[in-house]
Structures are given as structure tokens and as C-alpha cells.
Design an enzyme around this catalytic site. Structure first.
Site, PDB file in Angstrom:
ATOM      1  N   ASP A  35       0.860  -1.183   0.000  1.00 20.56           N
ATOM      2  CA  ASP A  35       0.000   0.000   0.000  1.00 20.56           C
ATOM      3  C   ASP A  35       0.894   1.230   0.000  1.00 20.56           C
ATOM      4  OD1 ASP A  35      -2.707  -1.036   0.174  1.00 20.56           O
ATOM      5  OD2 ASP A  35      -2.144  -1.758   2.158  1.00 20.56           O
ATOM      6  N   ASP A 173     -10.095  -6.097  -0.341  1.00 22.83           N
ATOM      7  CA  ASP A 173      -9.038  -5.596   0.529  1.00 22.83           C
ATOM      8  C   ASP A 173      -9.670  -4.833   1.679  1.00 22.83           C
ATOM      9  OD1 ASP A 173      -6.905  -4.318   1.727  1.00 22.83           O
ATOM     10  OD2 ASP A 173      -6.102  -3.442  -0.099  1.00 22.83           O
TER      11      ASP A 173
END
Length: 216
Positions: A35, A173
């Protein structure tokens, strides 16, 4: 139910990322998930491009990069050069998502589009032929402990039923764990991004094995 697992390094012990990479490869992870945030599109900042470049020589596992940034265009060539194999950008962060996806593909990576929980699943066929996968966020990207939102799975069901999107990989996610994984898989998900569920108590091999067992 066959599915892929993409453990997110943001939940790994950052002082031992090399060991974490080796452990994930040994445990049978399918991707390694990064991320990258800008502190503006989302109110946090974690990993950056240098992490990808430094870790790339340690494994052959595909690097799955999720850009949670405004105006992500500028960093795409650098990400691919650093070793990103697939890059997802946020629909909400781009005025011209098709153009940005095309730049990902032109740079040599697979391109994906990510949708926040509040963003409806609009027609995505206009993003073809550049789109390889769709990331549905199943928690709000605000804090690490954000609650799993099962209602977001409806977008996966809708997307899987669209004939024009056949062959697209559907990724979820946010807040995925053994307690909700069966529900997630029943929605038709192809890949799960997991953080704490993979690294809990440092038992990566056992944790990933437990997730796999739920899908059998």
C-alpha cells in the site's frame, strides 16, 4: 474454492521485512501487496517506492502495488522500474482513469482499478482493454482497525455477472479474516488482500494455511 492470497506488508514487522518476504514465499503466498499512500487521499502514509526496489531482489513473487494517492501518474514509471508487477489506482483519485491504466500497461505492468466502499460499481467496460483486475475495498481506508463491510461484496457479485468483464480478476481488501472469509469467497472473489490475518502472532505459515483450509 480456489483463490489467491496477497499479504500486505504494511502489517509485517518493518524492521524485519527481508525475513517477512522469505516467510511469505515459504508459506505459499501468491502476491506480496504494497500500500502506497500520500497522506492526502487517505490520512496515512506507510510504504514508498524505495521499499519495492530494495525488496525486489529477495523474491520472485509478483509485487502487487495499491496506490492510495491523488494524481498517481507521475510515479507509475518509477514503480515499474522498481519492480512492481501490477498496479491498482483509485477510481476516485483520477480524472482520466483509462489514460492512467494505459500508462501502467505501457510501462510493463498489469493495471487495476480500486473502488472505495462508498463508490458504486459503475460501468467499467470503458477501461478495457487495459483493465486486468478490480480491487473492492471492504473497509474504509482510514485506520488499520477499520470494520469489515460485507455490503461491499455486492459489487463483486455485480461485476462477476457482467458479461463484458469476464476474465477480470476480482480482489477484496480490508478487514478480511478467517471469520468472514467464507462469506467473501461465496461472493466470487478471486484474490484476498490480508494484513493482520497473515501476520498475527508471527505465525505466517500457519495463518496462511488456515485461510487456505477455509476455501477447501
Amino acid at each position: 474454492m480456489s483463490f489467491k492470497i496477497a499479504p500486505s506488508l504494511v502489517s509485517a514487522p518493518l524492521e524485519r521485512l527481508g525475513d517477512a518476504i522469505a516467510g511469505l514465499e515459504s508459506a505459499g503466498a501468491d502476491y506480496i501487496h504494497f500500500d502506497i499512500e500520500d497522506g492526502s487521499f487517505v490520512p496515512v502514509m506507510n510504504l514508498g517506492i524505495k521499499f519495492i526496489a530494495d525488496l525486489r531482489p529477495l523474491t520472485k513473487l509478483p509485487f502487487d502495488v495499491h496506490l492510495m494517492t491523488l494524481n498517481p501518474e507521475w510515479m507509475i514509471p518509477a514503480l515499474v522500474e522498481a519492480g512492481a508487477d501490477r498496479i491498482s489506482i483509485h477510481y476516485e483519485a483520477c480524472l482520466y482513469p483509462r489514460r492512467v491504466l494505459r500508462s501502467v500497461v505501457s510501462a510493463g505492468a498489469k493495471a487495476g482499478i480500486a473502488l472505495n466502499p462508498a463508490t458504486p460499481l459503475s460501468g467499467l467496460t470503458f477501461l478495457l482493454p487495459y483493465l486486468s483486475f478490480v480491487v473492492i475495498l471492504t473497509s474504509e481506508p482510514e485506520i488499520p482497525e477499520a470494520t469489515f463491510l460485507p455490503s461491499a461484496l455486492e459489487k463483486v457479485r455485480q461485476g462477476k455477472s457482467q458479461s463484458g468483464l469476464r476474465g477480470i480478476e476480482w480482489v477484496v481488501d480490508g478487514g478480511i479474516n478467517p471469520g468472514n472469509l467464507k462469506e467473501v469467497l461465496q461472493a466470487g472473489v478471486d484474490t484476498i488482500v490480508v494484513g493482520r490475518a497473515a501476520f498475527k502472532e508471527g505465525r505466517v505459515k500457519e495463518n496462511i494455511a488456515a485461510l487456505r483450509a477455509i476455501g477447501r
